[in-house]
Design an enzyme around this catalytic site. Sequence first.
Site, PDB file in Angstrom:
ATOM      1  N   SER A 145     -30.465-129.645  11.436  1.00  0.00           N
ATOM      2  CA  SER A 145     -31.079-130.580  12.372  1.00  0.00           C
ATOM      3  C   SER A 145     -32.577-130.590  12.113  1.00  0.00           C
ATOM      4  CB  SER A 145     -30.795-130.111  13.803  1.00  0.00           C
ATOM      5  OG  SER A 145     -31.601-130.780  14.751  1.00  0.00           O
ATOM      6  N   TYR A 160     -30.027-124.457  21.390  1.00  0.00           N
ATOM      7  CA  TYR A 160     -29.613-125.283  20.244  1.00  0.00           C
ATOM      8  C   TYR A 160     -30.536-125.067  19.056  1.00  0.00           C
ATOM      9  CZ  TYR A 160     -28.581-129.461  17.477  1.00  0.00           C
ATOM     10  OH  TYR A 160     -28.251-130.312  16.460  1.00  0.00           O
TER      11      TYR A 160
END
Length: 255
Positions: A145, A160
């Site tokens: 990401s 996350y």
Amino acid sequence: MSKLFDLTGKVAIVTGASSGLGRQFALALAKEGAKVAIVARRVEKLEGVKKEVEALGAECYVHKCDVMKSEEIKETVEDVKNHFGRIDILVNNAGLGWADAAENTSDELWTTMMDTNVNGVFYFAREAGRVMKDQEYGKIINIGSIHSTVAMPGLPISAYATTKGALLMMTKALANEWAKYNITVNAIGPAYFPSEMTDNLLESGAISHVIEHTCPMKRPGRDGELDGALIYFASDASSYTTGQLLQVDGGWTTV
């Protein structure tokens, strides 16, 4: 040049392939000639993806697997190898996204995030890596990401981002360890793309405002805009590239 990206005869596993980016990755690999094993918990959705893959003329194998269960991962890798005879490509796509303030993050949520986004990725890489080591060939692509390297003002993603940061270091460490076996390990770092996991977030006014003011291209990603990075890492075009994170983010991480 076209043969540089040709995946004809290669066998790929895509985790989290029942929807979203996983589905797109399976189709992109199939378009380049790969045989594709699609893996997820929701078999009924996998069957729909299988039809799409087969419509492209590619062979497709469905296998149910929960990436939070290491025994299921071992069984899945063994079954795929027995079915196709080899495993050339692993796309570690399955993941969980969640935004919550750090002080409100429960032990259960933290553990679930780590089990899905870190442990599951490592276990799949470990099992596929054993097969690839024996073959002396393999391509592992971890889906990270932009939050593998940056956080975001106003968005509480400590759990996350921690998992995606861990995935980046895992990619580098595995690349270093397995280079001698002709196995490359790389990662793709998408910004925000439409998917089952992000649709609600993208439809919210808050994230749209952040994208407009933080991303130089002022928009989220579009379907297909990750395919080039995926095929590069999956093909022999990247034969001397390993341990890298390729951010596909509209310039987000430049600022």
